[in-house]
Design a protein around this motif. Structure first.
Motif, PDB file in Angstrom:
ATOM      1  N   ILE A  53      51.199  21.150  44.395  1.00 48.96           N
ATOM      2  CA  ILE A  53      49.746  21.210  44.227  1.00 48.96           C
ATOM      3  C   ILE A  53      49.288  20.133  43.260  1.00 48.96           C
ATOM      4  O   ILE A  53      48.279  19.460  43.489  1.00 48.96           O
ATOM      5  N   ALA A 217      41.231  36.720  34.969  1.00 51.15           N
ATOM      6  CA  ALA A 217      42.216  35.867  35.632  1.00 51.15           C
ATOM      7  C   ALA A 217      42.438  36.336  37.066  1.00 51.15           C
ATOM      8  O   ALA A 217      42.555  35.531  37.988  1.00 51.15           O
ATOM      9  N   GLY A 221      40.821  34.462  40.902  1.00 49.92           N
ATOM     10  CA  GLY A 221      41.674  34.038  42.014  1.00 49.92           C
ATOM     11  C   GLY A 221      41.399  34.757  43.319  1.00 49.92           C
ATOM     12  O   GLY A 221      42.064  34.498  44.311  1.00 49.92           O
ATOM     13  N   GLU A 222      40.434  35.679  43.326  1.00 49.96           N
ATOM     14  CA  GLU A 222      40.210  36.464  44.539  1.00 49.96           C
ATOM     15  C   GLU A 222      39.329  35.732  45.539  1.00 49.96           C
ATOM     16  O   GLU A 222      38.382  35.044  45.167  1.00 49.96           O
ATOM     17  N   THR A 248      37.894  29.601  45.181  1.00 48.32           N
ATOM     18  CA  THR A 248      38.859  30.077  46.174  1.00 48.32           C
ATOM     19  C   THR A 248      38.322  29.840  47.578  1.00 48.32           C
ATOM     20  O   THR A 248      39.079  29.544  48.500  1.00 48.32           O
ATOM     21  N   ILE A 251      39.203  26.468  48.902  1.00 45.31           N
ATOM     22  CA  ILE A 251      40.559  26.364  49.459  1.00 45.31           C
ATOM     23  C   ILE A 251      40.576  26.942  50.875  1.00 45.31           C
ATOM     24  O   ILE A 251      41.083  26.331  51.809  1.00 45.31           O
ATOM     25  N   ALA A 268      40.430  20.883  48.637  1.00 46.49           N
ATOM     26  CA  ALA A 268      41.089  22.185  48.584  1.00 46.49           C
ATOM     27  C   ALA A 268      42.207  22.176  47.546  1.00 46.49           C
ATOM     28  O   ALA A 268      42.361  23.118  46.755  1.00 46.49           O
ATOM     29  N   PHE A 269      42.991  21.095  47.530  1.00 43.08           N
ATOM     30  CA  PHE A 269      44.093  21.031  46.554  1.00 43.08           C
ATOM     31  C   PHE A 269      43.570  20.883  45.129  1.00 43.08           C
ATOM     32  O   PHE A 269      44.156  21.419  44.186  1.00 43.08           O
ATOM     33  N   ALA A 272      42.669  24.241  44.106  1.00 45.82           N
ATOM     34  CA  ALA A 272      43.880  25.015  43.833  1.00 45.82           C
ATOM     35  C   ALA A 272      44.452  24.650  42.464  1.00 45.82           C
ATOM     36  O   ALA A 272      44.853  25.515  41.683  1.00 45.82           O
ATOM     37  N   LEU A 275      42.296  26.074  39.752  1.00 45.62           N
ATOM     38  CA  LEU A 275      42.520  27.512  39.645  1.00 45.62           C
ATOM     39  C   LEU A 275      43.821  27.822  38.916  1.00 45.62           C
ATOM     40  O   LEU A 275      43.870  28.707  38.057  1.00 45.62           O
ATOM     41  N   LEU A 276      44.884  27.082  39.260  1.00 38.23           N
ATOM     42  CA  LEU A 276      46.167  27.300  38.582  1.00 38.23           C
ATOM     43  C   LEU A 276      46.019  27.099  37.086  1.00 38.23           C
ATOM     44  O   LEU A 276      46.478  27.912  36.287  1.00 38.23           O
ATOM     45  N   VAL A 279      43.906  30.004  35.607  1.00 37.59           N
ATOM     46  CA  VAL A 279      44.597  31.294  35.623  1.00 37.59           C
ATOM     47  C   VAL A 279      45.743  31.308  34.612  1.00 37.59           C
ATOM     48  O   VAL A 279      45.911  32.255  33.847  1.00 37.59           O
ATOM     49  N   ILE A 280      46.517  30.217  34.592  1.00 34.13           N
ATOM     50  CA  ILE A 280      47.616  30.158  33.631  1.00 34.13           C
ATOM     51  C   ILE A 280      47.059  30.150  32.208  1.00 34.13           C
ATOM     52  O   ILE A 280      47.568  30.838  31.322  1.00 34.13           O
TER      53      ILE A 280
END
Lengths: 302, 345, 261
Positions: A53, A217, A221-222, A248, A251, A268-269, A272, A275-276, A279-280
Motif C-alpha cells: 500500500i 479507530a 475504517g468502516e 473508505t 477505496i 484508492a491506494f 488506504a 487510513l492505515l 488507524v495505527i
C-alpha cells in the motif's frame, strides 16, 4: 519403561537416557520452535500489505493529495477527508454520549440483573455485522425519512455501530474504580452524585478516553454502515442533509479501476495509506492512554 | 505480601481487548438506600444497548413487511439474473453456501493458527518479545476491511491467478475443491482468496480471546504440572488447554460471528458471482457480501429490498447466536483468572 | 559468611548440597550466597520472616525458580553429587527426582485418579503399574481409606486438607527422593494441619523432606533440623532443638522468641 522411575541409584540419575524421555523432550523442542512460526504466517501478510500500500500510494502522494478535491479521474482526497472526519465527529458525539452514560449507569446504578442484561446486549450490539447496520440505516434513515443519502444518516448509523465499544470500556472503567475510593468518599459524607463526578469520573476518564479512541479507530475504517446512508459526493460536505464522500468509500469506489485509467486506483491506494496511518496512530494513542491508566489504578491499589 | 495481584498483572500486555466478553462485575452493588434521581433516570440509560439492539431488529422486521418472510431457501437461484432482479425468486442457498465455505474454512485455519500463536505468546516466547508481538497481532484487528480488500484484489489476486492457484491445482487437484476446470481460476478473485483474507481478518479476534483464556489459567496449576516433571508442552496439552477449554471454544464462536458478518472485504475479493462454485478457485458470494453489493440497486426493486432484508435478518440471527455462545464461554474466563492469582511469600 | 558445614558434618553423604547459591530478581537479590546440606530421610525446616527468601530457596532446589521471568541463579546445587544446574541436565528430570507441594492445594480439574496418575502417564507407565502406584500413593498420603476407593470423582470435590494430601500423593507418585513443601498447611484449618504434620512425620521414613513454614511450632514438631533465614541470608542451620532452645546467633534468638517477624 519403568527404568526412568524411582529405581535409579547413584550418579546418572538426572541424565534421562530412556527413549521415551528423548521423545518427550523432542516434542517440547518442536513446539518451542514450531509454534512461533504461526506468528510469521500471520505477520508476514501484515507487512506485505503495509509495504504494497505504501509502494502504490507514496509515489503520487503529495500535500495536494490532502488539500485538493477529486477532479475527473484524478485530484485529491480533500472532500473524503473532510467527509470522514465530519461523519466520525457526528458518530463519536452520538456514541460517546450514549455509550458513556449507559456505561456509567450500568456500573454504578443499575441493579445487578439489569446490568447483566445490559452488558449482554452491549456485546451483542458489538457483534452485529456492519452491513446489517448499513441496511438498518438505509431503510430507517434514508428511505423511511425520505431524507435520501445524508451526512446525518451516515453519522447516526456509524454512531450506533460505535456505541458498544465505548459502552463496554466506560462500564469497565467505572467498575474498575477501586471500591476503597467509593467507601472513602461516601464515608466522608459525599453524596453518590458527588462521588461520581469528583472521584470516580477523574479516575475512569483515561480508560474511557482510550475506549473512545478505539471506537474512533474502528469507526474510521468502516465502509458498510456508510455506503448506503451517507451516499457519495465529489465535493466537500455541504451540510448535514447533503450526501458526503469518505475515505473508505474512496477505496470501495475506485479499487477496481485499471491502474492505467487516470489515477483512480492511485486515489484508492492513497486513501488506504492515509487510513492505515490514521488507524495505527489512533491505536498508538489508545495504548499510551491505557498504559497511563494502568499505572494510575495500580498505584492506587498497592 | 498476600494482596491479590491485579487481574492481568502477570505477564505480557494486560490491556484486556475491548471486545473480550463482559467484564467481571467488579463493583459491588451500591447500598440499598441510594435512591437518588440519577438511579431512576439511569435505569433506562443502562438499557440503551438493549434498546438500540431492539430498534435495529424491529426496523429490519418491519422492513421485511412480514409478507415475504417465508424464505425460499432452495428457490431456483440459478435463474437469478442480476440485470433484471425484479420478479426473480431469491433463494438464499447459494449465498449461504458461500458464507459456509468462506467462514467455515477461515475459522478452521484461524483457530489453528490462533491457538499456535497464543501458546507461543503465553508459554514459549520471552515476555518482552511476547509483548511486542501481542501489540502487532492486536494491530491487525484495527486494519479496515477495505484495506484488506484492496490489497487482496490488486496485489494478491494476480499472484493467486498466475502462480498459486495453478500450482495448487496441479499438486492437489485430486482433493475435492482443489481441482475443477482451469477456467475457474480467472483473475484470482474467488473462494480461495476470500478464505485467505477472511482468515487474516478473524485471527486477531480469535487470538486475543484464546490468548487471554490461556493467560487466565492459574499459575499454580501450571507450576504444579511442571513440578511433577512435565515438559512445558505437556503442561500446555494436559493442563492449560484443558483448563482454558471453554474460553478457547468461545474464541471460535466469536470468530465465526465475525466471519459471517464480513461484507466489504469479501465483496472485493470474492468475484461476486452467483453460481455453484466449480472449485475453490471459482467466484462466489456470501449473504453479507451480496447485501453489500446489491443494496444500491435495491432502491429500484422493492422486491430485492425485501429479499435483502431477509438476508440481513439471517446473518443477524446467526451472529447473535454465535456471539451468545461465545460470550457464555468467555465470561467464565476472567473471574477464575483472579481467583488463581494468589500471592506467595 | 556461612560455612558449608555450619550444620555440622553428618554420617552419610548429603542428598542435596547447596553451595554459594545466589538468586537475583531484576531489581533485588532474593537469596545471597547460601550454602547448606540436606540429609536423606530427614525433615529439614526452613523458617524466617516473610520475604526472607525461603520460598525462593525451595523453588531453586528443583529448578522451579527459573519459571518466573527475570530470575538469575548462581552457585551450585548438587543432588547426590550431580549438579542440577549443569547445562546438560534438563530441569524436567530434576523435578521428577525432587518433588514439590505448594502453599495452596491445587488439584488439576480432573478425577482424583487422573490427578495422581498425571506424572506417571507422562512417563508412559503401563496401566497395571499405574493402578498400583496410584493406590500406593493415595495410601501413603492417608487418603485411600477416606475415599473408600472412589477415585473417579473430581479432585475439586475434596475438602481443603484432602486436596492438599491429594497434591502430596500426586507428588509421591512420580517417586521422588526429595519432597519440597512450601507452607503446605498455610491455608488449612488446625485439624487438617495436624494430619499434614503427621503425614510429614511418616514421609521421613522414605524421603528427604524440606519444609518451608512460618509456623515455628510446626518446625519444632516435625523437623530434625531447622534453617533460619533473614533477608536472603542463611543465619543459622542446626538441630531443631538447638536452634530453638540454644541459638548461636542473636538474630535467631530474637526471631524464635518472637521479638520480630
Amino acid at each position: 519403561m519403568t527404568a526412568v522411575v524411582g529405581a535409579a541409584e547413584g550418579p546418572g540419575d538426572l541424565q534421562g537416557s530412556a527413549a521415551r524421555w528423548r521423545r518427550r523432550y523432542a516434542v517440547d523442542r518442536i513446539m518451542r520452535w514450531g509454534l512461533p512460526l504461526a506468528l510469521l504466517v500471520v505477520l508476514a501478510p501484515l507487512f506485505d500489505m503495509i509495504y504494497w500500500i505504501a509502494v502504490r500510494a507514496l509515489p503520487t502522494f503529495t500535500l495536494a493529495t490532502l488539500t485538493t478535491d477529486q477532479v475527473g479521474l484524478g485530484g485529491g482526497l480533500y472532500a473524503m477527508i473532510v467527509g470522514s472526519f465530519t461523519l466520525l465527529g457526528l458518530a463519536t458525539g452520538f456514541a460517546a454520549a450514549v455509550g458513556i452514560a449507559a456505561g456509567m449507569y450500568t456500573a454504578e446504578y443499575a441493579p445487578p440483573p439489569v446490568a447483566r442484561w445490559a452488558r449482554v446486549a452491549g456485546n451483542l450490539l458489538a457483534g452485529i455485522p456492519a452491513i446489517v447496520l448499513g441496511y438498518f440505516g438505509y431503510y430507517a434513515l434514508v428511505l423511511y425519512t425520505h431524507w435520501g443519502y445524508t451526512t446525518l444518516a451516515g453519522g447516526i448509523t456509524l454512531g450506533v455501530f460505535m456505541v458498544p465499544f465505548i459502552y463496554r470500556t466506560a462500564d469497565l472503567a467505572f467498575a474498575n474504580v477501586p471500591s476503597e475510593q467509593r467507601e472513602a468518599a461516601l464515608a466522608m459524607g459525599a453524596r453518590p452524585g458527588q462521588y461520581l463526578t469528583r472521584v470516580a469520573w477523574p479516575i475512569a476518564l483515561p480508560a474511557i478516553l482510550s475506549g473512545v479512541f478505539l471506537a474512533m479507530a474502528i469507526g474510521l475504517g468502516e465502509t458498510a454502515p456508510l455506503l448506503y446512508t451517507a451516499g457519495w459526493s465529489s465535493t466537500p460536505v455541504a451540510g448535514l442533509f447533503q450526501p458526503t464522500s469518505f475515505l473508505t468509500g474512496a477505496i470501495w469506489n475506485f479499487y477496481d479501476y485499471p491502474a492505467t485509467e487516470g489515477s483512480f486506483q492511485a486515489l484508492a491506494f492513497q486513501a488506504a495509506f492515509l487510513l492505515l496511518v490514521l488507524v495505527i496512530g489512533l491505536n498508538v494513542v489508545v495504548q499510551a492512554v491505557a498504559e497511563r491508566y494502568r499505572r494510575r489504578t495500580r498505584g492506587m491499589r498497592a | 505480601m498476600d494482596e491479590p495481584h491485579p487481574p492481568g498483572d502477570r505477564s505480557g500486555p494486560d490491556r484486556p481487548p475491548a471486545f473480550l466478553g463482559p467484564p467481571a462485575p467488579a463493583a459491588p452493588a451500591p447500598p440499598r438506600r441510594e435512591r437518588s434521581l440519577g438511579r431512576w433516570l439511569g435505569s433506562p440509560l443502562a438499557l440503551a444497548p438493549l434498546l438500540l439492539l431492539g430498534i435495529v431488529v424491529a426496523v429490519l422486521a418491519i422492513a421485511s413487511e412480514g409478507q415475504n418472510f417465508g424464505l425460499s431457501f432452495w428457490g431456483p437461484v440459478w435463474a437469478f439474473n442480476p440485470t433484471d432482479p425484479a420478479g426473480s425468486t431469491y433463494g438464499i442457498a447459494l449465498f449461504a453456501l458461500g458464507t459456509a465455505i468462506t467462514a467455515g474454512a477461515a475459522l478452521l485455519l484461524a483457530s489453528g493458527l490462533s491457538l499456535a500463536i497464543s501458546i507461543a505468546l503465553t508459554v514459549y516466547l520471552p515476555p518482552r518479545t511476547s509483548r511486542v508481538l501481542t501489540t502487532l497481532t492486536d494491530l491487525l484487528a484495527g486494519i479496515p476491511s477495505v484495506v484488506y480488500g484492496i490489497w487482496g484484489f490488486v496485489v494478491l489476486a494476480p499472484y493467486f491467478a498466475s502462480s498459486l492457484e495453478p500450482t495448487l491445482r496441479n499438486a492437489l487437484g485430486w482433493l475435492p475443491g482443489f481441482g475443477g476446470p482451469e477456467s475457474a481460476i480467472g483473475g484470482g478473485s474467488g473462494l480461495l482468496l476470500g478464505i485467505f483474507i477472511l482468515t487474516l481478518m478473524v485471527i486477531p479476534l480469535t487470538t486475543a480471546v484464546m490468548r487471554e483464556s490461556l493467560r487466565s489459567v492459574p499459575r499454580e496449576l501450571v507450576e504444579a504440572g511442571l513440578a511433577l516433571g512435565a515438559t512445558p508442552w505437556e503442561v500446555v496439552r494436559r493442563v492449560r488447554l484443558r483448563v482454558a477449554r471453554r474460553g478457547l471454544w468461545g474464541a471460535v464462536f466469536l470468530g465465526f460471528g465475525r466471519a459471517v458478518g464480513e461484507s466489504v472485504a469479501l465483496a472485493m475479493v470474492l468475484g461476486n458471482t452467483v453460481q455453484f462454485p466449480p472449485s475453490l478457485y471459482g467466484g462466489s458470494s456470501t449473504i453479507a457480501s451480496f447485501i453489500f453489493t446489491q443494496l444500491d440497486s435495491a432502491f429500484f426493486y422493492p422486491e430485492l429490498l425485501r429479499a435483502l432484508v431477509e438476508f440481513a435478518l439471517v446473518i443477524l440471527i446467526l451472529t447473535i447466536a454465535f456471539n451468545l455462545l461465545g460470550q457464555r464461554a468467555v465470561s467464565e474466563v476472567r473471574p477464575r483468572a483472579v481467583a488463581g492469582a494468589g500471592g506467595r511469600a | 559468611m556461612t560455612e558449608p558445614e555450619r550444620g555440622g558434618p553428618r554420617g552419610s553423604d548429603p542428598i542435596l548440597s547447596v553451595r554459594h547459591l545466589t538468586v537475583r530478581a531484576p531489581n533485588r537479590t532474593i537469596l545471597d550466597d547460601v550454602s547448606l546440606d540436606f540429609e536423606d530421610r530427614e525433615v529439614a525446616a526452613i523458617i524466617g520472616p516473610s520475604g526472607c527468601g525461603k520460598t525462593t530457596l525451595v523453588r531453586a532446589l528443583n529448578r522451579m525458580a527459573e519459571v518466573a521471568p527475570g530470575i538469575r541463579i548462581e552457585g551450585s546445587v548438587r543432588y547426590r553429587g550431580e549438579e542440577i544446574y549443569d547445562p546438560a541436565v534438563n530441569p524436567v528430570l530434576v523435578r521428577q527426582r525432587i518433588g514439590m507441594v505448594f502453599q495452596r492445594p491445587v488439584p488439576f480439574p480432573m478425577s482424583i485418579y487422573e490427578n495422581v496418575a498425571f506424572g506417571l502417564r507422562l512417563q508412559g507407565i503401563d496401566e497395571e503399574e499405574l493402578d498400583r502406584t496410584v493406590r500406593r500413593s493415595l495410601e501413603q498420603a492417608g487418603l485411600w481409606k477416606e475415599l473408600d476407593g472412589d477415585v473417579e470423582r473430581s479432585g475439586l470435590t475434596l475438602s481443603g486438607g484432602q486436596q492438599q494430601r491429594l497434591c502430596i500423593a500426586r507428588a509421591l507418585a512420580v517417586k521422588p527422593r526429595i519432597l519440597l513443601m512450601d507452607e503446605p498447611a498455610a491455608s488449612l484449618d488446625p485439624t487438617a494441619t495436624q494430619r499434614i504434620e503427621e503425614l510429614i512425620f511418616d514421609l521421613r521414613k522414605e524421603y528427604a523432606v524440606i519444609l518451608v513454614t512460618h509456623n515455628m511450632q510446626q518446625a519444632a514438631r516435625v523437623a530434625e533440623r531447622t534453617a533460619f533465614f533473614y533477608q536472603g541470608r542463611l543465619i543459622e542451620y542446626s538441630d531443631t532443638h538447638q536452634l530453638f532452645e540454644n541459638p548461636r546467633e542473636k538474630l535467631t534468638e530474637s526471631y524464635v522468641t518472637g521479638r520480630f517477624g
